[in-house]
Motif scaffolding. Structure first.
Motif, PDB file in Angstrom:
ATOM      1  N   ASP A 178       0.816  -1.224   0.000  1.00 54.56           N
ATOM      2  CA  ASP A 178       0.000   0.000   0.000  1.00 54.56           C
ATOM      3  C   ASP A 178       0.845   1.266   0.000  1.00 54.56           C
ATOM      4  OD1 ASP A 178       1.019  -0.269   2.536  1.00 54.56           O
ATOM      5  OD2 ASP A 178      -0.878   0.114   3.585  1.00 54.56           O
ATOM      6  N   GLU A 179       2.128   1.136  -0.359  1.00 52.60           N
ATOM      7  CA  GLU A 179       3.027   2.290  -0.354  1.00 52.60           C
ATOM      8  C   GLU A 179       3.529   2.608  -1.761  1.00 52.60           C
ATOM      9  OE1 GLU A 179       4.958   2.062   4.108  1.00 52.60           O
ATOM     10  OE2 GLU A 179       5.986   0.982   2.482  1.00 52.60           O
ATOM     11  N   ILE A 180       3.810   3.888  -1.984  1.00 56.84           N
ATOM     12  CA  ILE A 180       4.365   4.372  -3.248  1.00 56.84           C
ATOM     13  C   ILE A 180       5.710   5.023  -2.966  1.00 56.84           C
ATOM     14  CG2 ILE A 180       4.077   6.000  -5.160  1.00 56.84           C
ATOM     15  CD1 ILE A 180       1.043   5.743  -4.773  1.00 56.84           C
ATOM     16  N   PHE A 181       6.689   4.703  -3.805  1.00 53.94           N
ATOM     17  CA  PHE A 181       8.001   5.333  -3.738  1.00 53.94           C
ATOM     18  C   PHE A 181       8.209   6.084  -5.050  1.00 53.94           C
ATOM     19  CE2 PHE A 181       7.950   1.811  -0.885  1.00 53.94           C
ATOM     20  CZ  PHE A 181       8.728   2.183   0.201  1.00 53.94           C
ATOM     21  N   LEU A 182       8.426   7.379  -4.965  1.00 52.68           N
ATOM     22  CA  LEU A 182       8.685   8.186  -6.153  1.00 52.68           C
ATOM     23  C   LEU A 182      10.176   8.255  -6.422  1.00 52.68           C
ATOM     24  CD1 LEU A 182       6.328  11.232  -5.465  1.00 52.68           C
ATOM     25  CD2 LEU A 182       5.867   9.266  -6.940  1.00 52.68           C
ATOM     26  N   ILE A 183      10.528   8.363  -7.675  1.00 51.59           N
ATOM     27  CA  ILE A 183      11.915   8.643  -8.062  1.00 51.59           C
ATOM     28  C   ILE A 183      11.908  10.013  -8.712  1.00 51.59           C
ATOM     29  CG2 ILE A 183      13.887   7.911  -9.444  1.00 51.59           C
ATOM     30  CD1 ILE A 183      12.792   5.020  -9.161  1.00 51.59           C
ATOM     31  N   ASP A 184      12.419  10.997  -7.967  1.00 49.88           N
ATOM     32  CA  ASP A 184      12.353  12.421  -8.267  1.00 49.88           C
ATOM     33  C   ASP A 184      10.914  12.924  -8.140  1.00 49.88           C
ATOM     34  OD1 ASP A 184      15.088  12.710  -8.527  1.00 49.88           O
ATOM     35  OD2 ASP A 184      15.078  12.447 -10.693  1.00 49.88           O
ATOM     36  N   SER A 185      10.765  14.253  -8.134  1.00 52.31           N
ATOM     37  CA  SER A 185       9.449  14.811  -7.791  1.00 52.31           C
ATOM     38  C   SER A 185       9.074  16.031  -8.623  1.00 52.31           C
ATOM     39  CB  SER A 185       9.432  15.192  -6.299  1.00 52.31           C
ATOM     40  OG  SER A 185      10.434  16.169  -6.025  1.00 52.31           O
ATOM     41  N   GLY A 186       9.720  16.202  -9.775  1.00 50.74           N
ATOM     42  CA  GLY A 186       9.354  17.324 -10.622  1.00 50.74           C
ATOM     43  C   GLY A 186      10.086  18.599 -10.256  1.00 50.74           C
ATOM     44  N   GLN A 187       9.599  19.714 -10.829  1.00 48.64           N
ATOM     45  CA  GLN A 187      10.349  20.961 -10.799  1.00 48.64           C
ATOM     46  C   GLN A 187       9.891  21.963  -9.752  1.00 48.64           C
ATOM     47  OE1 GLN A 187      10.545  22.689 -14.691  1.00 48.64           O
ATOM     48  NE2 GLN A 187      11.274  20.820 -15.668  1.00 48.64           N
ATOM     49  N   SER A 188       8.751  21.745  -9.116  1.00 43.94           N
ATOM     50  CA  SER A 188       8.208  22.782  -8.242  1.00 43.94           C
ATOM     51  C   SER A 188       7.237  22.168  -7.244  1.00 43.94           C
ATOM     52  CB  SER A 188       7.473  23.829  -9.089  1.00 43.94           C
ATOM     53  OG  SER A 188       6.344  23.235  -9.726  1.00 43.94           O
ATOM     54  N   LYS A 199      -3.336   3.798  -1.708  1.00 44.90           N
ATOM     55  CA  LYS A 199      -1.884   3.806  -1.483  1.00 44.90           C
ATOM     56  C   LYS A 199      -1.404   5.170  -0.994  1.00 44.90           C
ATOM     57  CE  LYS A 199      -1.026   0.287  -5.063  1.00 44.90           C
ATOM     58  NZ  LYS A 199      -0.621  -0.798  -4.154  1.00 44.90           N
ATOM     59  N   LYS A 200      -0.347   5.145  -0.192  1.00 41.60           N
ATOM     60  CA  LYS A 200       0.247   6.360   0.378  1.00 41.60           C
ATOM     61  C   LYS A 200       1.667   6.542  -0.166  1.00 41.60           C
ATOM     62  CE  LYS A 200       1.942   8.314   4.725  1.00 41.60           C
ATOM     63  NZ  LYS A 200       2.150   8.095   6.178  1.00 41.60           N
ATOM     64  N   ILE A 201       2.033   7.792  -0.455  1.00 43.92           N
ATOM     65  CA  ILE A 201       3.396   8.081  -0.913  1.00 43.92           C
ATOM     66  C   ILE A 201       4.331   8.016   0.291  1.00 43.92           C
ATOM     67  CG2 ILE A 201       4.929   9.711  -2.065  1.00 43.92           C
ATOM     68  CD1 ILE A 201       2.453  10.884  -3.469  1.00 43.92           C
ATOM     69  N   LYS A 202       5.151   6.978   0.317  1.00 46.92           N
ATOM     70  CA  LYS A 202       6.051   6.733   1.446  1.00 46.92           C
ATOM     71  C   LYS A 202       7.306   7.601   1.376  1.00 46.92           C
ATOM     72  CE  LYS A 202       8.191   4.271   4.751  1.00 46.92           C
ATOM     73  NZ  LYS A 202       7.765   4.227   6.163  1.00 46.92           N
ATOM     74  N   ALA A 203       7.927   7.676   0.177  1.00 50.15           N
ATOM     75  CA  ALA A 203       9.214   8.362   0.068  1.00 50.15           C
ATOM     76  C   ALA A 203       9.454   8.847  -1.353  1.00 50.15           C
ATOM     77  CB  ALA A 203      10.359   7.445   0.504  1.00 50.15           C
ATOM     78  N   VAL A 204      10.262   9.906  -1.448  1.00 43.69           N
ATOM     79  CA  VAL A 204      10.843  10.341  -2.723  1.00 43.69           C
ATOM     80  C   VAL A 204      12.309   9.947  -2.699  1.00 43.69           C
ATOM     81  CG1 VAL A 204      11.385  12.250  -4.267  1.00 43.69           C
ATOM     82  CG2 VAL A 204       9.290  12.314  -2.908  1.00 43.69           C
ATOM     83  N   ILE A 205      12.728   9.202  -3.714  1.00 49.01           N
ATOM     84  CA  ILE A 205      14.140   8.843  -3.869  1.00 49.01           C
ATOM     85  C   ILE A 205      14.723   9.816  -4.886  1.00 49.01           C
ATOM     86  CG2 ILE A 205      15.772   7.022  -4.449  1.00 49.01           C
ATOM     87  CD1 ILE A 205      13.482   4.999  -3.954  1.00 49.01           C
ATOM     88  N   GLN A 206      15.662  10.650  -4.436  1.00 51.04           N
ATOM     89  CA  GLN A 206      16.214  11.693  -5.306  1.00 51.04           C
ATOM     90  C   GLN A 206      17.408  11.166  -6.106  1.00 51.04           C
ATOM     91  OE1 GLN A 206      13.511  14.688  -4.007  1.00 51.04           O
ATOM     92  NE2 GLN A 206      14.830  14.468  -5.792  1.00 51.04           N
ATOM     93  N   HIS A 226      14.565  18.341 -10.277  1.00 47.17           N
ATOM     94  CA  HIS A 226      14.329  16.947  -9.903  1.00 47.17           C
ATOM     95  C   HIS A 226      13.786  16.803  -8.476  1.00 47.17           C
ATOM     96  CE1 HIS A 226      16.314  14.900 -13.382  1.00 47.17           C
ATOM     97  NE2 HIS A 226      16.792  16.134 -13.514  1.00 47.17           N
ATOM     98  N   CYS A 227      14.019  17.799  -7.637  1.00 48.50           N
ATOM     99  CA  CYS A 227      13.549  17.700  -6.244  1.00 48.50           C
ATOM    100  C   CYS A 227      12.544  18.794  -5.893  1.00 48.50           C
ATOM    101  CB  CYS A 227      14.727  17.739  -5.270  1.00 48.50           C
ATOM    102  SG  CYS A 227      15.637  19.298  -5.219  1.00 48.50           S
ATOM    103  N   GLY A 228      12.085  19.538  -6.898  1.00 47.91           N
ATOM    104  CA  GLY A 228      11.220  20.683  -6.619  1.00 47.91           C
ATOM    105  C   GLY A 228       9.906  20.335  -5.957  1.00 47.91           C
ATOM    106  N   GLY A 229       9.355  19.149  -6.244  1.00 45.57           N
ATOM    107  CA  GLY A 229       8.087  18.762  -5.644  1.00 45.57           C
ATOM    108  C   GLY A 229       8.217  18.146  -4.267  1.00 45.57           C
ATOM    109  N   SER A 230       9.443  17.862  -3.848  1.00 43.72           N
ATOM    110  CA  SER A 230       9.639  17.140  -2.585  1.00 43.72           C
ATOM    111  C   SER A 230       9.216  17.960  -1.375  1.00 43.72           C
ATOM    112  CB  SER A 230      11.105  16.713  -2.456  1.00 43.72           C
ATOM    113  OG  SER A 230      11.444  15.795  -3.477  1.00 43.72           O
ATOM    114  N   LEU A 231       9.390  19.265  -1.439  1.00 43.20           N
ATOM    115  CA  LEU A 231       9.030  20.119  -0.313  1.00 43.20           C
ATOM    116  C   LEU A 231       7.530  20.036  -0.032  1.00 43.20           C
ATOM    117  CD1 LEU A 231      10.342  22.114   1.670  1.00 43.20           C
ATOM    118  CD2 LEU A 231       9.769  23.949   0.061  1.00 43.20           C
ATOM    119  N   TYR A 232       6.715  20.108  -1.085  1.00 36.58           N
ATOM    120  CA  TYR A 232       5.261  19.991  -0.913  1.00 36.58           C
ATOM    121  C   TYR A 232       4.891  18.628  -0.319  1.00 36.58           C
ATOM    122  CZ  TYR A 232       0.314  19.426  -1.904  1.00 36.58           C
ATOM    123  OH  TYR A 232      -1.035  19.185  -1.766  1.00 36.58           O
TER     124      TYR A 232
END
Length: 311
Positions: free
Chosen positions: A31-41, A59-66, A73-79
């Motif tokens: 039930d988890e999602i792992f993102l690889i990078d998160s866009g520009q903003s 499903k829940k977004i567990k982590a962003v892997i940068q 590439h990491c702009g969306g991680s802050l949100y």
């Protein structure tokens, strides 16, 4: 393409991606999602969250892997971190740079960044703090194996993420900017690099690792059948740029700014402030590497740094 349901494609049973100006990997495990990078903003982070919530509400977004610390590439991680308590995983160098984003401005501009760089594509508005430091390792989740590979050259802290789906065995290799898509190289044959020698080593390393799909940070994915051809193109553009630099030095363009203008004129590039600094940073990186290799040397003449060839 925009980040929405239409831009999401499946690569295997538990792996997908958003085809975007910066490609974003999506890995599922239970039930988890792992993102690889998160866009520009932060807006990209919001769109990722909304789209995945619509597609996979359970499903829940567990982590962003940068893959690395560049803001596109990491702009969306802050949100995602602030609003969904998403973890941020990154290499040690990426973690340091994301925590002190002014470092990026210093690399480009030599100190405080120009106002032209004060946009989300280049500079995150706030520090992004990392929850897990990644090494060159392999981890096992319920539905996938994830392997991390150091791939320096484009930037100091670059990593590639190889995901093997346990359900169907399909492997997807997310490369960040350690490998450039053909679309980007057609647009600009001088991609941003910090070390062209390391970049070539990383591209050869990528080509030696078997995968079904290879996904660059920018551009279309390629396959095991085409990776060697695309790798040669990535390597070739670095040798072409080196050759052009050496040629222009021999022709009498001997200061860094003279070389930058000569290269822009040769390439029919009409400079604006941001390309001037980005291509200029890349040029200085090439010059430093060539100096380390003993192909060129520099000296101060009449208060100017002058380059000359040695071979």
């Amino acid at each position: 393409m925009a980040i929405n349901e239409k831009s999401f494609v499946k690569l295997s049973a538990n792996v997908g991606m958003f085809c975007h100006s910066t490609n974003i990997g999506v890995v599922f495990s239970n039930d988890e999602i792992f993102l690889i990078d998160s866009g520009q903003s932060e807006e990209d982070g919001k769109l990722i969250a909304e789209t995945l919530s619509s597609l996979f509400p359970e499903k829940k977004i567990k982590a962003v892997i940068q893959t690395h610390s560049h803001a596109d590439h990491c702009g969306g991680s802050l949100y995602l971190k602030k609003n969904l308590e998403t973890q941020i995983w990154a290499s040690a160098e990426s973690a340091r740079i994301m925590e002190v984003p002014a470092i990026i401005g210093a690399i480009y501009c030599g100190g405080v960044s120009l106002k032209e760089f004060d946009i989300p594509q280049f500079m995150p508005p706030e520090p992004i703090f990392t929850d897990r430091i990644l090494t060159e390792e392999k981890i096992e989740l319920d539905d996938v194996f994830i392997s991390f590979y150091f791939l320096p050259g484009h930037f100091f802290d670059q990593i590639g993420i190889l995901v093997q789906d346990k359900s169907d065995g399909i492997k997807s290799f997310f490369l960040g900017d350690s490998f450039f898509g053909i679309e980007l190289l057609k647009k600009t044959w001088i991609p941003f690099l910090c070390n062209q020698k390391d970049f070539r080593k990383s591209v050869r390393k990528i080509a030696s690792i078997k995968s079904d799909f290879y996904i660059p940070g920018h551009g279309s994915k390629c396959t095991f059948a085409t990776i060697n051809a695309f790798a040669e193109i990535n390597i070739m553009v670095t040798y072409e740029f080196e050759s052009l630099i050496l040629k222009k030095i021999k022709e009498g363009f001997r200061t860094t700014e003279e070389l930058l203008k000569a290269i822009a004129d040769y390439s029919s590039i009409k400079m604006k402030v941001v390309p001037f600094y980005l291509i200029g940073t890349t040029l200085r990186s090439y010059l430093s590497c060539l100096e380390h290799e003993g192909q060129i040397a520099c000296e101060i003449i009449d208060n100017k740094l002058i380059w000359r060839t040695l071979k």
